[in-house]
Design a protein around this motif. Structure first.
Motif, PDB file in Angstrom:
ATOM      1  N   ASP A   7      -6.400  -1.350   4.613  1.00  0.00           N
ATOM      2  CA  ASP A   7      -5.980  -2.571   3.905  1.00  0.00           C
ATOM      3  C   ASP A   7      -4.609  -2.415   3.257  1.00  0.00           C
ATOM      4  OD1 ASP A   7      -8.403  -3.746   4.587  1.00  0.00           O
ATOM      5  OD2 ASP A   7      -9.383  -2.961   2.792  1.00  0.00           O
ATOM      6  N   SER A   8      -3.794  -1.527   3.780  1.00  0.00           N
ATOM      7  CA  SER A   8      -2.424  -1.275   3.313  1.00  0.00           C
ATOM      8  C   SER A   8      -2.341  -1.061   1.811  1.00  0.00           C
ATOM      9  CB  SER A   8      -1.471  -2.398   3.746  1.00  0.00           C
ATOM     10  OG  SER A   8      -1.770  -3.597   3.051  1.00  0.00           O
ATOM     11  N   CYS A   9      -3.290  -0.342   1.244  1.00  0.00           N
ATOM     12  CA  CYS A   9      -3.290  -0.067  -0.192  1.00  0.00           C
ATOM     13  C   CYS A   9      -3.391   1.433  -0.431  1.00  0.00           C
ATOM     14  CB  CYS A   9      -4.424  -0.810  -0.879  1.00  0.00           C
ATOM     15  SG  CYS A   9      -4.350  -0.630  -2.656  1.00  0.00           S
ATOM     16  N   MET A  10      -2.291   2.134  -0.213  1.00  0.00           N
ATOM     17  CA  MET A  10      -2.270   3.577  -0.385  1.00  0.00           C
ATOM     18  C   MET A  10      -2.530   3.966  -1.845  1.00  0.00           C
ATOM     19  SD  MET A  10      -2.008   6.504   1.102  1.00  0.00           S
ATOM     20  CE  MET A  10      -1.192   6.362   2.661  1.00  0.00           C
ATOM     21  N   GLU A  11      -2.044   3.146  -2.800  1.00  0.00           N
ATOM     22  CA  GLU A  11      -2.253   3.476  -4.212  1.00  0.00           C
ATOM     23  C   GLU A  11      -3.736   3.574  -4.548  1.00  0.00           C
ATOM     24  OE1 GLU A  11      -0.154   0.689  -3.652  1.00  0.00           O
ATOM     25  OE2 GLU A  11       1.751   1.725  -3.938  1.00  0.00           O
ATOM     26  N   ARG A  12      -4.518   2.630  -4.027  1.00  0.00           N
ATOM     27  CA  ARG A  12      -5.948   2.624  -4.322  1.00  0.00           C
ATOM     28  C   ARG A  12      -6.637   3.845  -3.703  1.00  0.00           C
ATOM     29  NH1 ARG A  12      -7.747  -2.623  -3.045  1.00  0.00           N
ATOM     30  NH2 ARG A  12      -8.122  -1.953  -0.929  1.00  0.00           N
ATOM     31  N   VAL A  13      -6.230   4.213  -2.489  1.00  0.00           N
ATOM     32  CA  VAL A  13      -6.813   5.384  -1.835  1.00  0.00           C
ATOM     33  C   VAL A  13      -6.454   6.648  -2.617  1.00  0.00           C
ATOM     34  CG1 VAL A  13      -6.814   6.787   0.265  1.00  0.00           C
ATOM     35  CG2 VAL A  13      -6.802   4.303   0.440  1.00  0.00           C
ATOM     36  N   LEU A  14      -5.201   6.762  -3.026  1.00  0.00           N
ATOM     37  CA  LEU A  14      -4.769   7.935  -3.791  1.00  0.00           C
ATOM     38  C   LEU A  14      -5.450   7.988  -5.154  1.00  0.00           C
ATOM     39  CD1 LEU A  14      -0.967   8.017  -2.909  1.00  0.00           C
ATOM     40  CD2 LEU A  14      -2.750   9.592  -2.135  1.00  0.00           C
ATOM     41  N   GLU A  15      -5.601   6.832  -5.788  1.00  0.00           N
ATOM     42  CA  GLU A  15      -6.276   6.779  -7.088  1.00  0.00           C
ATOM     43  C   GLU A  15      -7.731   7.240  -6.945  1.00  0.00           C
ATOM     44  OE1 GLU A  15      -7.564   3.275 -10.105  1.00  0.00           O
ATOM     45  OE2 GLU A  15      -5.509   3.208  -9.356  1.00  0.00           O
ATOM     46  N   ARG A  16      -8.371   6.781  -5.896  1.00  0.00           N
ATOM     47  CA  ARG A  16      -9.753   7.195  -5.656  1.00  0.00           C
ATOM     48  C   ARG A  16      -9.819   8.696  -5.388  1.00  0.00           C
ATOM     49  NH1 ARG A  16     -13.861   4.705  -1.124  1.00  0.00           N
ATOM     50  NH2 ARG A  16     -15.654   5.916  -1.755  1.00  0.00           N
ATOM     51  N   GLY A  60      -6.620   7.127   4.109  1.00  0.00           N
ATOM     52  CA  GLY A  60      -5.228   7.251   3.706  1.00  0.00           C
ATOM     53  C   GLY A  60      -4.623   8.424   4.449  1.00  0.00           C
ATOM     54  N   LEU A  61      -3.538   8.198   5.175  1.00  0.00           N
ATOM     55  CA  LEU A  61      -2.901   9.245   5.960  1.00  0.00           C
ATOM     56  C   LEU A  61      -1.416   9.260   5.623  1.00  0.00           C
ATOM     57  CD1 LEU A  61      -2.879  11.304   8.347  1.00  0.00           C
ATOM     58  CD2 LEU A  61      -2.465   9.343   9.832  1.00  0.00           C
TER      59      LEU A  61
END
Length: 176
Positions: free
Chosen positions: A60-69, A44-45
């Motif tokens: 995979d264009s899922c910033m929410e999941r990266v931020l949640e992790r 995530g950048l």
């Protein structure tokens, strides 16, 4: 032949600074993509320009999941390091994190209810479907367990009533 070492300091010329920002941002996004593909890493950048424009890249264009992790990981890290709970900054930070977590949970709840699915990618939709399938299996298993317990209780009551009926029948025959 390569260029010499670039001195790291703020570029004073506004146009040169913008050109450098654009080129380096593109290079940084390219490197983020490369490391996610080559190493199967979740990346995530987030980059904000001086004018406040947002540039982001997420696996995979899922910033929410990266931020949640990231939040889960950093929260676990903070639990290992004792902090002063009375510090006002820690409460503000905790409030912001809980608010962000609440937003993620509310968004996930909407997805589970079948709302706001237009923005999800195929992989995200498959993930939601898998989670719903797992939840449905769990619900059906619990329902089946409760039904079996209920049947067992009713069978015991039936047996007790049959015994009571047999005893009453014997008493009636004895009186006749």
């Amino acid at each position: 032949m390569g260029r010499g070492r670039v001195q790291l300091k703020r570029i004073e010329n506004k146009i040169n600074r913008q050109v450098t920002f654009s080129k380096r941002r593109s290079g940084l996004l390219k490197k983020a993509n490369e490391i996610s593909v080559l190493c199967d890493a979740e990346v995530g950048l987030i980059v904000f320009s001086t004018k406040g424009k947002l540039f982001e890249y997420a696996t995979d264009s899922c910033m929410e999941r990266v931020l949640e992790r990231y939040e889960r990981y950093s929260y676990a890290e903070r639990q290992l390091v004792p902090t002063d709970p009375t510090a006002p900054g820690s409460w503000t930070l905790e409030h912001a994190k809980l608010k962000a977590r609440l937003e993620v949970l509310q968004r996930n709840q909407k997805h589970y209810m079948g709302e706001d699915l237009d923005l999800l990618s195929m992989k995200e939709l498959q993930n939601v479907e898998h989670q719903l399938d797992s939840a449905l299996k769990h619900i059906r298993s619990r329902k089946s367990q409760l039904m079996h317990e209920s049947i067992s209780v009713l069978q015991k009551k039936d047996k007790a009533l049959q015994e009571q009926n047999n005893q009453l029948s014997k008493k009636v025959k004895a009186k006749e």
